[in-house]
Design a protein around this motif. Structure first.
Motif, PDB file in Angstrom:
ATOM      1  N   ALA A  38      -6.802  -4.541  -5.721  1.00 13.25           N
ATOM      2  CA  ALA A  38      -6.236  -4.864  -4.405  1.00 13.25           C
ATOM      3  C   ALA A  38      -7.165  -5.820  -3.649  1.00 13.25           C
ATOM      4  O   ALA A  38      -6.712  -6.745  -2.970  1.00 13.25           O
ATOM      5  CB  ALA A  38      -6.019  -3.583  -3.597  1.00 13.25           C
ATOM      6  N   VAL A  39      -8.477  -5.621  -3.800  1.00  8.32           N
ATOM      7  CA  VAL A  39      -9.446  -6.527  -3.153  1.00  8.32           C
ATOM      8  C   VAL A  39      -9.305  -7.926  -3.751  1.00  8.32           C
ATOM      9  O   VAL A  39      -9.216  -8.924  -3.032  1.00  8.32           O
ATOM     10  CB  VAL A  39     -10.896  -6.007  -3.336  1.00  8.32           C
ATOM     11  CG1 VAL A  39     -11.913  -7.048  -2.872  1.00  8.32           C
ATOM     12  CG2 VAL A  39     -11.094  -4.693  -2.585  1.00  8.32           C
ATOM     13  N   ALA A  40      -9.216  -7.991  -5.090  1.00  9.54           N
ATOM     14  CA  ALA A  40      -9.127  -9.294  -5.768  1.00  9.54           C
ATOM     15  C   ALA A  40      -7.828 -10.009  -5.398  1.00  9.54           C
ATOM     16  O   ALA A  40      -7.794 -11.237  -5.278  1.00  9.54           O
ATOM     17  CB  ALA A  40      -9.220  -9.099  -7.277  1.00  9.54           C
ATOM     18  N   ASP A  41      -6.750  -9.243  -5.189  1.00 13.03           N
ATOM     19  CA  ASP A  41      -5.458  -9.841  -4.834  1.00 13.03           C
ATOM     20  C   ASP A  41      -5.476 -10.403  -3.405  1.00 13.03           C
ATOM     21  O   ASP A  41      -4.580 -11.155  -3.030  1.00 13.03           O
ATOM     22  CB  ASP A  41      -4.321  -8.805  -4.930  1.00 13.03           C
ATOM     23  CG  ASP A  41      -4.062  -8.405  -6.374  1.00 13.03           C
ATOM     24  OD1 ASP A  41      -4.558  -9.112  -7.279  1.00 13.03           O
ATOM     25  OD2 ASP A  41      -3.376  -7.375  -6.600  1.00 13.03           O
ATOM     26  N   GLY A  42      -6.457  -9.937  -2.608  1.00  9.82           N
ATOM     27  CA  GLY A  42      -6.602 -10.471  -1.250  1.00  9.82           C
ATOM     28  C   GLY A  42      -5.585  -9.923  -0.262  1.00  9.82           C
ATOM     29  O   GLY A  42      -5.377 -10.519   0.795  1.00  9.82           O
ATOM     30  N   GLU A  44      -3.923  -7.477   2.661  1.00  8.86           N
ATOM     31  CA  GLU A  44      -4.536  -7.004   3.910  1.00  8.86           C
ATOM     32  C   GLU A  44      -5.278  -5.688   3.660  1.00  8.86           C
ATOM     33  O   GLU A  44      -6.393  -5.475   4.115  1.00  8.86           O
ATOM     34  CB  GLU A  44      -3.436  -6.816   4.952  1.00  8.86           C
ATOM     35  CG  GLU A  44      -3.952  -6.798   6.372  1.00  8.86           C
ATOM     36  CD  GLU A  44      -2.810  -6.620   7.348  1.00  8.86           C
ATOM     37  OE1 GLU A  44      -2.974  -5.815   8.269  1.00  8.86           O
ATOM     38  OE2 GLU A  44      -1.760  -7.275   7.150  1.00  8.86           O
ATOM     39  N   MET A  45      -4.600  -4.821   2.898  1.00 13.74           N
ATOM     40  CA  MET A  45      -5.221  -3.540   2.582  1.00 13.74           C
ATOM     41  C   MET A  45      -6.510  -3.753   1.781  1.00 13.74           C
ATOM     42  O   MET A  45      -7.519  -3.078   2.000  1.00 13.74           O
ATOM     43  CB  MET A  45      -4.200  -2.703   1.792  1.00 13.74           C
ATOM     44  CG  MET A  45      -4.627  -1.322   1.450  1.00 13.74           C
ATOM     45  SD  MET A  45      -5.504  -1.319  -0.088  1.00 13.74           S
ATOM     46  CE  MET A  45      -4.144  -1.516  -1.205  1.00 13.74           C
ATOM     47  N   GLN A  47      -8.516  -6.278   1.934  1.00  8.08           N
ATOM     48  CA  GLN A  47      -9.562  -6.758   2.837  1.00  8.08           C
ATOM     49  C   GLN A  47     -10.236  -5.601   3.569  1.00  8.08           C
ATOM     50  O   GLN A  47     -11.446  -5.568   3.729  1.00  8.08           O
ATOM     51  CB  GLN A  47      -8.962  -7.728   3.881  1.00  8.08           C
ATOM     52  CG  GLN A  47      -8.560  -9.075   3.310  1.00  8.08           C
ATOM     53  CD  GLN A  47      -9.703  -9.736   2.544  1.00  8.08           C
ATOM     54  OE1 GLN A  47     -10.810  -9.839   3.045  1.00  8.08           O
ATOM     55  NE2 GLN A  47      -9.447 -10.137   1.304  1.00  8.08           N
ATOM     56  N   THR A  48      -9.409  -4.635   4.010  1.00  6.29           N
ATOM     57  CA  THR A  48      -9.966  -3.457   4.708  1.00  6.29           C
ATOM     58  C   THR A  48     -10.838  -2.658   3.746  1.00  6.29           C
ATOM     59  O   THR A  48     -11.932  -2.204   4.104  1.00  6.29           O
ATOM     60  CB  THR A  48      -8.817  -2.533   5.195  1.00  6.29           C
ATOM     61  OG1 THR A  48      -7.833  -3.348   5.804  1.00  6.29           O
ATOM     62  CG2 THR A  48      -9.304  -1.465   6.135  1.00  6.29           C
ATOM     63  N   ALA A  49     -10.346  -2.492   2.515  1.00  4.94           N
ATOM     64  CA  ALA A  49     -11.052  -1.660   1.543  1.00  4.94           C
ATOM     65  C   ALA A  49     -12.377  -2.303   1.132  1.00  4.94           C
ATOM     66  O   ALA A  49     -13.364  -1.602   0.885  1.00  4.94           O
ATOM     67  CB  ALA A  49     -10.168  -1.440   0.309  1.00  4.94           C
ATOM     68  N   LYS A  50     -12.413  -3.626   1.106  1.00  2.96           N
ATOM     69  CA  LYS A  50     -13.569  -4.335   0.552  1.00  2.96           C
ATOM     70  C   LYS A  50     -14.890  -3.934   1.225  1.00  2.96           C
ATOM     71  O   LYS A  50     -15.863  -3.571   0.549  1.00  2.96           O
ATOM     72  CB  LYS A  50     -13.338  -5.842   0.704  1.00  2.96           C
ATOM     73  CG  LYS A  50     -14.367  -6.678   0.022  1.00  2.96           C
ATOM     74  CD  LYS A  50     -14.010  -8.146   0.150  1.00  2.96           C
ATOM     75  CE  LYS A  50     -15.102  -8.970  -0.537  1.00  2.96           C
ATOM     76  NZ  LYS A  50     -14.853 -10.382  -0.443  1.00  2.96           N
ATOM     77  N   GLU A  62      -5.108   7.929   3.434  1.00  2.00           N
ATOM     78  CA  GLU A  62      -3.704   7.519   3.335  1.00  2.00           C
ATOM     79  C   GLU A  62      -3.535   6.259   2.481  1.00  2.00           C
ATOM     80  O   GLU A  62      -2.539   6.106   1.781  1.00  2.00           O
ATOM     81  CB  GLU A  62      -3.037   7.361   4.714  1.00  2.00           C
ATOM     82  CG  GLU A  62      -3.723   6.479   5.714  1.00  2.00           C
ATOM     83  CD  GLU A  62      -4.930   7.137   6.419  1.00  2.00           C
ATOM     84  OE1 GLU A  62      -5.341   8.258   6.037  1.00  2.00           O
ATOM     85  OE2 GLU A  62      -5.477   6.496   7.334  1.00  2.00           O
ATOM     86  N   VAL A  63      -4.554   5.384   2.492  1.00  3.19           N
ATOM     87  CA  VAL A  63      -4.481   4.160   1.682  1.00  3.19           C
ATOM     88  C   VAL A  63      -4.510   4.527   0.195  1.00  3.19           C
ATOM     89  O   VAL A  63      -3.654   4.105  -0.595  1.00  3.19           O
ATOM     90  CB  VAL A  63      -5.671   3.214   2.016  1.00  3.19           C
ATOM     91  CG1 VAL A  63      -5.725   2.044   1.050  1.00  3.19           C
ATOM     92  CG2 VAL A  63      -5.582   2.740   3.457  1.00  3.19           C
ATOM     93  N   VAL A  64      -5.488   5.339  -0.189  1.00  2.00           N
ATOM     94  CA  VAL A  64      -5.660   5.672  -1.608  1.00  2.00           C
ATOM     95  C   VAL A  64      -4.498   6.541  -2.095  1.00  2.00           C
ATOM     96  O   VAL A  64      -3.986   6.342  -3.207  1.00  2.00           O
ATOM     97  CB  VAL A  64      -6.996   6.418  -1.833  1.00  2.00           C
ATOM     98  CG1 VAL A  64      -7.301   6.526  -3.311  1.00  2.00           C
ATOM     99  CG2 VAL A  64      -8.122   5.715  -1.135  1.00  2.00           C
ATOM    100  N   ILE A  65      -4.074   7.478  -1.256  1.00  2.00           N
ATOM    101  CA  ILE A  65      -2.963   8.352  -1.664  1.00  2.00           C
ATOM    102  C   ILE A  65      -1.726   7.503  -1.947  1.00  2.00           C
ATOM    103  O   ILE A  65      -1.041   7.685  -2.954  1.00  2.00           O
ATOM    104  CB  ILE A  65      -2.676   9.419  -0.563  1.00  2.00           C
ATOM    105  CG1 ILE A  65      -3.823  10.426  -0.506  1.00  2.00           C
ATOM    106  CG2 ILE A  65      -1.348  10.133  -0.819  1.00  2.00           C
ATOM    107  CD1 ILE A  65      -3.816  11.344   0.719  1.00  2.00           C
ATOM    108  N   GLY A  66      -1.464   6.514  -1.075  1.00  2.00           N
ATOM    109  CA  GLY A  66      -0.299   5.630  -1.273  1.00  2.00           C
ATOM    110  C   GLY A  66      -0.381   4.886  -2.598  1.00  2.00           C
ATOM    111  O   GLY A  66       0.592   4.823  -3.356  1.00  2.00           O
TER     112      GLY A  66
END
Ligand code: AMP
Length: 215
Positions: A38-42, A44-45, A47-50, A62-66
């Motif tokens: 998800a970070v490599a794909d750029g 929005e989520m 970016q937050t995770a990075k 909630e991000v990881v569960i999703g």
């Protein structure tokens, strides 16, 4: 087989998951790999995770569960999976139990791989990963034939930023505080198998097999 591999960073969960996958018809679902993607794909989520991942802290539940729920609903998971790096908090574990109840597909086992903290820091600090194929090496215990180059595909190896010592120690603290309570959670559910995570990759793989076989 639906399996959770529980254990601190550096315990060898990813390595053992890949070995199990090579032996049986299951997929490897790594929360860390999905987040790095998800970070490599750029997104929005991503970016937050990075920034959170770079510090070695946990991305919001909630991000990881999703992400994991979406992954477990894909058809390739129906023949079984190995969850690596998820759940990492009680809230994630409860969410997972809820999703699996809906899917009517409960977990078979949770294997907790246990290693001392000093060993973990040594393992993480020496870990090197291939950029292209994800193969793992270690500067002392599993060095590549040519320094910095992957034996499998010839691409370059790198060290994850969060494997450097300060961040590793923080990740281990996060594990103790937020993830270790899951050992008791799964023990109460009768799903837990604890194994000694010291020794060679093959020795640990044998213990994993025994834990699964003894079930
Ligand atoms: P890993 O590759 O499993 O060591 O994960 C790398 C990083 O991704 C962790 O240090 C966290 O920042 C994040 N991460 C992975 N899995 C989870 C999870 N289940 N919950 C929250 N953050 C996670």
């Amino acid at each position: 087989m639906r399996l959770v591999l529980l254990g601190p960073p550096g315990a060898g969960k990813g390595t053992q998951a890949r070995l199990l996958m090579a032996k049986s018809d299951v997929v490897h679902v790594s929360a860390g790999d999905l987040l790095r993607q998800a970070v490599a794909d750029g997104s929005e989520m991503g970016q937050t995770a990075k920034a959170i991942m770079a510090q070695g802290s946990l991305v919001p539940d909630e991000v990881v569960i999703g992400i994991i729920e979406e992954r477990l609903r894909r058809p390739d998971c129906t023949s079984g999976y190995i969850l690596d790096g998820f759940p990492r908090t009680l809230r994630q574990a409860e969410a997972l139990s809820g999703v699996l109840r809906l899917l009517q597909a409960p977990l078979d086992w949770v294997i907790s791989v246990e290693v001392s903290e000093d060993d973990l820091v040594r393992r993480l600090a020496g870990r090197r990963i291939c950029r292209a194929c994800g193969a793992m090496f270690h500067v002392d215990t599993k060095p590549p034939l040519q320094i910095g180059i992957c034996d499998s595909c010839g691409d370059h190896l790198f060290q994850r930023d969060d494997d450097k010592e300060d961040t590793s120690r923080h990740r281990l603290r996060v594990y103790r505080e937020q993830t270790e309570p899951l050992i008791a959670y799964y023990n109460t559910m009768g799903l837990l198998r604890r194994i000694d995570g010291r020794g060679t990759i093959e020795e640990i793989a044998q213990r994993v097999q025994q834990a699964l076989g003894d079930g």
